[in-house]
Design an enzyme around this catalytic site. Structure first.
Site, PDB file in Angstrom:
ATOM      1  N   ASN A 150      24.441  20.381  58.811  1.00 28.54           N
ATOM      2  CA  ASN A 150      24.512  21.503  57.871  1.00 28.54           C
ATOM      3  C   ASN A 150      23.855  22.727  58.509  1.00 28.54           C
ATOM      4  O   ASN A 150      23.338  22.649  59.621  1.00 28.54           O
ATOM      5  CB  ASN A 150      23.869  21.127  56.530  1.00 28.54           C
ATOM      6  CG  ASN A 150      22.407  20.770  56.693  1.00 28.54           C
ATOM      7  OD1 ASN A 150      21.601  21.594  57.068  1.00 28.54           O
ATOM      8  ND2 ASN A 150      22.086  19.514  56.432  1.00 28.54           N
ATOM      9  N   ASP A 218      23.274  14.193  52.126  1.00 30.15           N
ATOM     10  CA  ASP A 218      23.335  13.229  51.018  1.00 30.15           C
ATOM     11  C   ASP A 218      24.096  11.975  51.423  1.00 30.15           C
ATOM     12  O   ASP A 218      23.889  10.910  50.864  1.00 30.15           O
ATOM     13  CB  ASP A 218      24.019  13.870  49.811  1.00 30.15           C
ATOM     14  CG  ASP A 218      23.131  14.935  49.175  1.00 30.15           C
ATOM     15  OD1 ASP A 218      21.900  14.741  49.178  1.00 30.15           O
ATOM     16  OD2 ASP A 218      23.668  15.955  48.724  1.00 30.15           O
ATOM     17  N   LYS A 228      33.261   6.507  71.385  1.00 33.34           N
ATOM     18  CA  LYS A 228      33.910   7.776  71.037  1.00 33.34           C
ATOM     19  C   LYS A 228      35.309   7.515  70.489  1.00 33.34           C
ATOM     20  O   LYS A 228      36.101   6.785  71.099  1.00 33.34           O
ATOM     21  CB  LYS A 228      33.989   8.662  72.283  1.00 33.34           C
ATOM     22  CG  LYS A 228      34.529  10.030  71.973  1.00 33.34           C
ATOM     23  CD  LYS A 228      34.626  10.883  73.219  1.00 33.34           C
ATOM     24  CE  LYS A 228      35.395  12.160  72.870  1.00 33.34           C
ATOM     25  NZ  LYS A 228      35.880  12.832  74.051  1.00 33.34           N
ATOM     26  N   PRO A 246      19.339   7.544  51.513  1.00 37.62           N
ATOM     27  CA  PRO A 246      18.187   7.463  50.602  1.00 37.62           C
ATOM     28  C   PRO A 246      17.712   8.878  50.269  1.00 37.62           C
ATOM     29  O   PRO A 246      17.787   9.775  51.109  1.00 37.62           O
ATOM     30  CB  PRO A 246      17.132   6.730  51.444  1.00 37.62           C
ATOM     31  CG  PRO A 246      17.545   6.926  52.864  1.00 37.62           C
ATOM     32  CD  PRO A 246      19.042   7.038  52.854  1.00 37.62           C
ATOM     33  N   ASP A 247      17.260   9.073  49.035  1.00 40.32           N
ATOM     34  CA  ASP A 247      16.677  10.362  48.653  1.00 40.32           C
ATOM     35  C   ASP A 247      15.185  10.297  48.978  1.00 40.32           C
ATOM     36  O   ASP A 247      14.418   9.598  48.312  1.00 40.32           O
ATOM     37  CB  ASP A 247      16.915  10.640  47.167  1.00 40.32           C
ATOM     38  CG  ASP A 247      16.529  12.068  46.811  1.00 40.32           C
ATOM     39  OD1 ASP A 247      15.450  12.523  47.245  1.00 40.32           O
ATOM     40  OD2 ASP A 247      17.316  12.728  46.115  1.00 40.32           O
ATOM     41  N   ILE A 248      14.794  10.995  50.022  1.00 39.52           N
ATOM     42  CA  ILE A 248      13.415  10.880  50.535  1.00 39.52           C
ATOM     43  C   ILE A 248      12.424  11.445  49.520  1.00 39.52           C
ATOM     44  O   ILE A 248      11.403  10.822  49.212  1.00 39.52           O
ATOM     45  CB  ILE A 248      13.292  11.601  51.897  1.00 39.52           C
ATOM     46  CG1 ILE A 248      14.374  11.073  52.852  1.00 39.52           C
ATOM     47  CG2 ILE A 248      11.907  11.406  52.502  1.00 39.52           C
ATOM     48  CD1 ILE A 248      14.564  11.897  54.103  1.00 39.52           C
ATOM     49  N   PHE A 266      12.512  21.220  47.438  1.00 41.25           N
ATOM     50  CA  PHE A 266      13.278  22.462  47.474  1.00 41.25           C
ATOM     51  C   PHE A 266      14.617  22.208  46.804  1.00 41.25           C
ATOM     52  O   PHE A 266      15.105  21.073  46.800  1.00 41.25           O
ATOM     53  CB  PHE A 266      13.498  22.929  48.923  1.00 41.25           C
ATOM     54  CG  PHE A 266      12.353  23.735  49.459  1.00 41.25           C
ATOM     55  CD1 PHE A 266      11.130  23.145  49.730  1.00 41.25           C
ATOM     56  CD2 PHE A 266      12.484  25.103  49.694  1.00 41.25           C
ATOM     57  CE1 PHE A 266      10.060  23.879  50.217  1.00 41.25           C
ATOM     58  CE2 PHE A 266      11.430  25.859  50.178  1.00 41.25           C
ATOM     59  CZ  PHE A 266      10.215  25.245  50.439  1.00 41.25           C
TER      60      PHE A 266
HETATM   61  O1  C5P Z   1      19.489  16.789  45.771  1.00 43.25           O
HETATM   62  P1  C5P Z   1      19.195  17.920  46.703  1.00 43.25           P
HETATM   63  O2  C5P Z   1      19.647  17.671  48.111  1.00 43.25           O
HETATM   64  O3  C5P Z   1      19.650  19.259  46.218  1.00 43.25           O
HETATM   65  O4  C5P Z   1      17.601  17.995  46.711  1.00 43.25           O
HETATM   66  C1  C5P Z   1      16.922  18.861  47.546  1.00 43.25           C
HETATM   67  C2  C5P Z   1      15.513  18.387  47.732  1.00 43.25           C
HETATM   68  O5  C5P Z   1      15.477  16.968  47.939  1.00 43.25           O
HETATM   69  C3  C5P Z   1      14.889  18.974  48.967  1.00 43.25           C
HETATM   70  O6  C5P Z   1      13.487  19.040  48.760  1.00 43.25           O
HETATM   71  C4  C5P Z   1      15.241  17.950  50.044  1.00 43.25           C
HETATM   72  O7  C5P Z   1      14.351  18.017  51.144  1.00 43.25           O
HETATM   73  C5  C5P Z   1      15.120  16.666  49.267  1.00 43.25           C
HETATM   74  N1  C5P Z   1      16.018  15.584  49.703  1.00 43.25           N
HETATM   75  C6  C5P Z   1      15.499  14.472  50.313  1.00 43.25           C
HETATM   76  N2  C5P Z   1      16.328  13.435  50.667  1.00 43.25           N
HETATM   77  C7  C5P Z   1      17.650  13.505  50.424  1.00 43.25           C
HETATM   78  C8  C5P Z   1      18.191  14.636  49.793  1.00 43.25           C
HETATM   79  C9  C5P Z   1      17.352  15.675  49.461  1.00 43.25           C
HETATM   80  O8  C5P Z   1      14.279  14.421  50.544  1.00 43.25           O
HETATM   81  N3  C5P Z   1      18.433  12.502  50.781  1.00 43.25           N
END
Ligand code: C5P
Length: 340
Positions: A150, A218, A228, A246-248, A266
Site C-alpha cells: 500500500n 487486511d 515465480k 491477524p488484526d495486530i 490509527f
Molecule cells: O481496520 P483498519 O485497518 O482501518 O485499522 C487501522 C488501525 O489498526 C491502525 O492502527 C493499524 O495499525 C491497525 N491494524 C493492525 N493490524 C491489522 C490491521 C490494522 O494493527 N491487521
C-alpha cells in the site's frame, strides 16, 4: 599500558569491575566491522568487547568502515542483531572514505553523534517508559518476486517514534518496508508481512504504551506461489485467493496478559471519518484512535502534512492541519500526560 589493558580485561571477566555502574551510555565511535561482529556474537576477547559484554548500560555505536565491508551481508546481519539487542546506531553516512572509495560507511559527523547521545540520554516525561510503535506498510507475497503493498511511507510512524524518544521513552519501532529511514536512537525491528509484524510486536511486549501507526494489509494471498508465477500462454489470469491477516491492534488491545496501559490506533478513512473511527475504537478495543482523511485530494498519504481527529473515550478533538512532525510531537505529549 598494554598489560594494564589486559589486567582490566581479566578483572572485568572475573566480575571485579562493576562496568554497568560506570555510565548511562557507552558510545563506540568508530565501531569497526570487527567490533560489531564481536558484539553481535557476544565475544569478550579484548578490553573493548569484554566491557561491552559485561555491562547492562545502553550502547550507542557509530559504524565506520569501507563501503563493501558495510554492505557485506555478514555486517548487515550483525547490525540487525545489534539493533534487535537494543544497541543504538548512529550513521554511517554516505560519502568519500579514507580509503578513497565512495559510499555508505563514513562515520556519522561528531555533531550527529552528539545529537544521538543527547537523544539517548534525554530525560523527559517518558524517561523509564517503554513505548512500542508500528509503522510503514506491509508486503504480502504473491510469489517470491511479487507482493501486494500500500502507499504508506511510514512518515507518521517514524515521526512519532522520534517524538516519543525525544521525551525520553525507550522506543521499539516495528516497521514494514517503509520509504523513509527509521529514526536513530530507537530499537528497530524490520518486518515484511502482517504476521511477521504481529510476532515482532508480541516479542517486544510488555510496553507502557503501544501506538499502531502501520498500514497493515487486511488480507494476505492464501495461495502464494513458491516459485515465480509464469504466463502459460492460455490467456488465463491467475486467481488469487485471500486469507484475513491477524488484526495486530485488536490482538494487543484484548491480550489476556493485559494490554499496555495506553493503546493507540490509527484510522485512515476516506469518508465519514469521525463516525468510522469512533466505531473502530470500540471494535478494536483500544483507548484512542487517531483518525485521518486519506482521500487522494487531501495529499496526506505519502505527504508531509496530516490533519487528524483524536478520538478518546470522552469524545473527539479536531487538530488543525500541520506537519507530520508536529502531529507526532503533540501526540507524544498527550501520551506522556496520559501515562502520568
Ligand atoms: O481496520 P483498519 O485497518 O482501518 O485499522 C487501522 C488501525 O489498526 C491502525 O492502527 C493499524 O495499525 C491497525 N491494524 C493492525 N493490524 C491489522 C490491521 C490494522 O494493527 N491487521
Amino acid at each position: 599500558m598494554h598489560s594494564d589493558l589486559f589486567d582490566l580485561t581479566a578483572e572485568a571477566e572475573m566480575g571485579h569491575i562493576q562496568l554497568s555502574r560506570v555510565a548511562d551510555l557507552i558510545v563506540v565511535a568508530p565501531a569497526t566491522a570487527d567490533l560489531m561482529a564481536k558484539m553481535a556474537q557476544g565475544r569478550a576477547d579484548d578490553l573493548a568487547s569484554t566491557l561491552l559484554l559485561a555491562t547492562d548500560t545502553r550502547v550507542l555505536v557509530a559504524p565506520a568502515m569501507n563501503v563493501r565491508m558495510w554492505d557485506h551481508p555478514a555486517t548487515q546481519r550483525n547490525l540487525a542483531q545489534l539493533r534487535a539487542d537494543g544497541v543504538l546506531v548512529v550513521g554511517p553516512n554516505e560519502g568519500e572514505m579514507a580509503c578513497g572509495e565512495y559510499g555508505p560507511g563514513r562515520m556519522a559527523e561528531p555533531l550527529e553523534i552528539v545529537a544521538a547521545v543527547q537523544a539517548a540520554l534525554a530525560e523527559g516525561p517518558l524517561a523509564g517508559r517503554h513505548v512500542l510503535v508500528t509503522s510503514g506498510p506491509t508486503h504480502e507475497p504473491i510469489d517470491p518476486v511479487r507482493y501486494i503493498a500500500n502507499r504508506s511511507s511510514g512518515a507518521q510512524g517514524t515521526a512519532l517514534a522520534a517524538a516519543l524518544r525525544d521525551l525520553g521513552a525507550k522506543v521499539t519501532f516495528v516497521t514494514g518496508p517503509a520509504s523513509v529511514p527509521p529514526p536513530d536512537g530507537v530499537t528497530v525491528v524490520k518486518v515484511e508481512t502482517a504476521r511477521q509484524m504481529l510476532a515482532a510486536v508480541e516479542a517486544a511486549l510488555p510496553a507502557d504504551a503501544a501506538v499502531f501507526a502501520a498500514a497493515v494489509a487486511d488480507w494476505r494471498v492464501a495461495n502464494a506461489a513458491g516459485q515465480k508465477m509464469k504466463k502459460d500462454g492460455s490467456g488465463q489470469a491467475p486467481a488469487l485467493q485471500f486469507a484475513e491477516n491477524p488484526d495486530i491492534l485488536a490482538t494487543v488491545s484484548k491480550r489476556a496478559e493485559g494490554p499496555p496501559q495506553l493503546v493507540v490506533g490509527f484510522a485512515a478513512e476516506t469518508e465519514t471519518v469521525q463516525a468510522h473511527a469512533t466505531a473502530k475504537r470500540l471494535r478494536k478495543g483500544c483507548d484512542w484512535i487517531v483518525a485521518n482523511d486519506v482521500s487522494p485530494e487531501t495529499g496526506i498519504m505519502g505527504g508531509a502534512e496530516n490533519a487528524v481527529t483524536l478520538i478518546t473515550a470522552t469524545g473527539a478533538e479536531d487538530w488543525p492541519r500541520m506537519g507530520k512532525d508536529a502531529v507526532a510531537r503533540r501526540l507524544a505529549e498527550r501520551i506522556a500526560a496520559a501515562l502520568g
